[in-house]
Design a protein around this motif. Sequence first.
Motif, PDB file in Angstrom:
ATOM      1  N   LEU A   1     -10.208   1.339   3.404  1.00  0.00           N
ATOM      2  CA  LEU A   1      -9.683  -0.034   2.530  1.00  0.00           C
ATOM      3  C   LEU A   1      -9.955  -1.301   3.279  1.00  0.00           C
ATOM      4  O   LEU A   1     -10.185  -2.432   2.592  1.00  0.00           O
ATOM      5  N   ALA A   2      -9.361  -1.172   4.479  1.00  0.00           N
ATOM      6  CA  ALA A   2      -9.601  -2.575   5.135  1.00  0.00           C
ATOM      7  C   ALA A   2     -11.294  -2.985   5.186  1.00  0.00           C
ATOM      8  O   ALA A   2     -11.559  -4.115   4.909  1.00  0.00           O
TER       9      ALA A   2
ATOM     10  N   SER B   1      -1.572   1.503  10.589  1.00  0.00           N
ATOM     11  CA  SER B   1      -3.025   2.027  10.766  1.00  0.00           C
ATOM     12  C   SER B   1      -4.023   0.677   9.926  1.00  0.00           C
ATOM     13  O   SER B   1      -4.935   0.236  10.368  1.00  0.00           O
ATOM     14  N   PHE B   2      -3.185   0.231   8.863  1.00  0.00           N
ATOM     15  CA  PHE B   2      -4.070  -1.032   8.188  1.00  0.00           C
ATOM     16  C   PHE B   2      -4.259  -2.043   9.141  1.00  0.00           C
ATOM     17  O   PHE B   2      -4.855  -2.863   9.240  1.00  0.00           O
TER      18      PHE B   2
ATOM     19  N   TRP C   1      -7.611  -3.832  10.176  1.00  0.00           N
ATOM     20  CA  TRP C   1      -7.758  -5.245   9.566  1.00  0.00           C
ATOM     21  C   TRP C   1      -8.252  -6.056  10.837  1.00  0.00           C
ATOM     22  O   TRP C   1      -9.226  -7.008  10.771  1.00  0.00           O
TER      23      TRP C   1
ATOM     24  N   ALA D   1      -6.903   4.198   5.512  1.00  0.00           N
ATOM     25  CA  ALA D   1      -6.494   2.492   5.934  1.00  0.00           C
ATOM     26  C   ALA D   1      -7.747   1.963   6.302  1.00  0.00           C
ATOM     27  O   ALA D   1      -7.891   0.878   5.890  1.00  0.00           O
ATOM     28  N   ASP D   2      -8.472   2.709   7.197  1.00  0.00           N
ATOM     29  CA  ASP D   2      -9.784   1.916   7.790  1.00  0.00           C
ATOM     30  C   ASP D   2     -10.673   1.771   6.548  1.00  0.00           C
ATOM     31  O   ASP D   2     -11.308   0.613   6.449  1.00  0.00           O
TER      32      ASP D   2
ATOM     33  N   THR E   1       1.421   3.700   7.761  1.00  0.00           N
ATOM     34  CA  THR E   1       0.473   3.245   7.028  1.00  0.00           C
ATOM     35  C   THR E   1       0.245   1.547   7.461  1.00  0.00           C
ATOM     36  O   THR E   1      -0.898   1.091   7.732  1.00  0.00           O
TER      37      THR E   1
ATOM     38  N   VAL F   1       0.787  -1.348  -0.012  1.00  0.00           N
ATOM     39  CA  VAL F   1       0.149  -0.044  -0.011  1.00  0.00           C
ATOM     40  C   VAL F   1       0.855   1.232   0.025  1.00  0.00           C
ATOM     41  O   VAL F   1       2.035   1.234   0.704  1.00  0.00           O
TER      42      VAL F   1
ATOM     43  N   VAL G   1       0.669  -7.314   5.326  1.00  0.00           N
ATOM     44  CA  VAL G   1       0.667  -5.941   4.800  1.00  0.00           C
ATOM     45  C   VAL G   1       2.014  -5.360   4.820  1.00  0.00           C
ATOM     46  O   VAL G   1       2.871  -5.572   5.930  1.00  0.00           O
TER      47      VAL G   1
END
Length: 283
Positions: free
Chosen positions: A88-89, A111-112, A116, A85-86, A108, A77, A102
């Motif tokens: 996208l998850a 956060s992801f 997740w 990030a939220d 990032t 990413v 990830v």
Amino acid sequence: MSPDDWHLTENLDAFLARAEDFLQSRPALHTVQLTVTEALRTRGDAYGPDAPVFGLLEQAGEVRATFLRTPPRRLSVTPLTPEEADSLAVRLADLGHLLPGVNADHDTAISFAEAWQRHTGTIPTLHERERLYRLGTLTPPEPFPGGRGRVAGERDREQLMLWHREFVTDIGGTPSADNSSWADTRIAHERVTLWETPDGTPVSMAGRTPMVAGQIRVAPVYTPAHLRGRGYAGAATVEVSRAALAAGAAEVLLFADLANPTSIGLYQRIGYRPIADFAVYDF
């Protein structure tokens, strides 16, 4: 922001038609996606059993971020805000994507990984912390080992296959059952430099990616365990860095494992300067 702002495709050309300018706008921070998409474009449709998935975040007609995943590898990413990030998850979880992990810049990635976990219940585990470096003034280390650098050729094929398998194992990856295509591609395009001792014995290798958007990344750098501590990796890295500059690269980059202070110290002595920290999480 809505998760639907993320647009997914399995079509590389369609993805690049919308995302290429964005990726090339920050070639250092986007080096992974630039080199992976270039490799996929060169390879054509020979993806294997699982097709890659590409995605972009577009708002008001402008690309803000992208991701890609080439199974079985982790999600890659570009830099995201926590909100991005939220979203996208949520989008990937709602579509039923099963992610092994990830790989992104430090903030990032965190956060992801947290997003997740919130949306899937999967607990992330830190796999590795890396630092991205850019070459300043190339400075051969002292003392410099005896020997010479040379481009790997067909006679080195078995050696490259073995060393690549050992390198992947060393970094905690899963070795491929067939390393021949990796070796063949790099031999054909002269993208691996070997350092050999005065008697002609190869003792270390350093590879480089194709040049995309003016940047070349040094990868992988590998010396067998029983030959380490003699300056061979530094010599190979200097030689492959010279090759990248000779090829016309405006930026020569590399990643270093933050858990390996020896490598970090070496790269800095050679002339590499830090740009950003990255993190890799397993799910």
